[in-house]
Design an enzyme around this catalytic site. Structure first.
Site, PDB file in Angstrom:
ATOM      1  N   HIS A 144      30.382  -1.860 -11.060  1.00 54.34           N
ATOM      2  CA  HIS A 144      30.420  -2.959 -12.147  1.00 54.34           C
ATOM      3  C   HIS A 144      30.702  -2.349 -12.932  1.00 54.34           C
ATOM      4  CE1 HIS A 144      26.812  -0.712 -11.160  1.00 54.34           C
ATOM      5  NE2 HIS A 144      26.684  -0.741 -11.957  1.00 54.34           N
TER       6      HIS A 144
ATOM      7  N   GLU B  43      22.149  -2.061 -17.079  1.00 54.04           N
ATOM      8  CA  GLU B  43      22.280  -0.660 -17.981  1.00 54.04           C
ATOM      9  C   GLU B  43      21.816  -1.486 -19.326  1.00 54.04           C
ATOM     10  OE1 GLU B  43      24.910   0.548 -15.902  1.00 54.04           O
ATOM     11  OE2 GLU B  43      24.619   0.669 -13.630  1.00 54.04           O
TER      12      GLU B  43
END
Length: 150
Positions: A117, A145
């Protein structure tokens, strides 16, 4: 092969272990549940990751793939939490093509732990993601994140 399923912010996933190593993350709830110490540890690490308190997984991984794909997956694992690289950047680092990097992403058997990703297209809006709900899942993982948008 022992498996353990769990609910996550990106949907239900099933973790698969073979010979003391994580070999796959599958989307959906598995029919068999066989919690092992490693699968329990993987569940704990994933929960911490989704809670935003874990940035680095410390699990033994054993993805099945060609030597080139193994090399690309290793490069993906080197992308720090919260950062991204383009297919072309990884390709240039490894002396391969962006297409080969994209194919390795598409065939990644251990998504999230091998963070495909974090690999983005150089052309905004043209990203793909082969797991979960596609680009929507990728966007959620990057958002967790703090890595920006797809």
């Amino acid at each position: 092969m022992p498996t353990l399923s769990l609910h996550t912010p990106v949907g239900d996933i099933t973790l698969c272990e073979d010979d003391g190593q994580i070999v796959a993350v599958e989307w959906g709830w598995g029919s068999d549940q066989d919690e092992t110490p490693l699968l329990a540890q993987a569940r704990e690490q994933l929960n911490a990751y989704f809670d935003g308190t874990l940035e680095q997984f410390t699990l033994p991984l054993a993805p099945y793939g060609t030597p080139r794909r193994l090399q690309i997956w290793q490069a993906m694992q080197a992308i720090p939490y919260g950062q991204t690289k383009t297919y072309g950047q990884i390709a240039a680092e490894l002396g391969t093509s962006a297409r080969a990097v994209g194919q390795a992403c598409a065939h990644n058997p251990i998504p999230i732990f091998i963070p495909c990703h974090r690999v983005l297209s150089a052309t905004p809006g043209s990203d793909n993601y082969s797991f979960g709900e596609g680009v929507e899942t990728k966007a959620i993982l990057l958002s967790i994140e703090g890595a920006g948008e797809v």
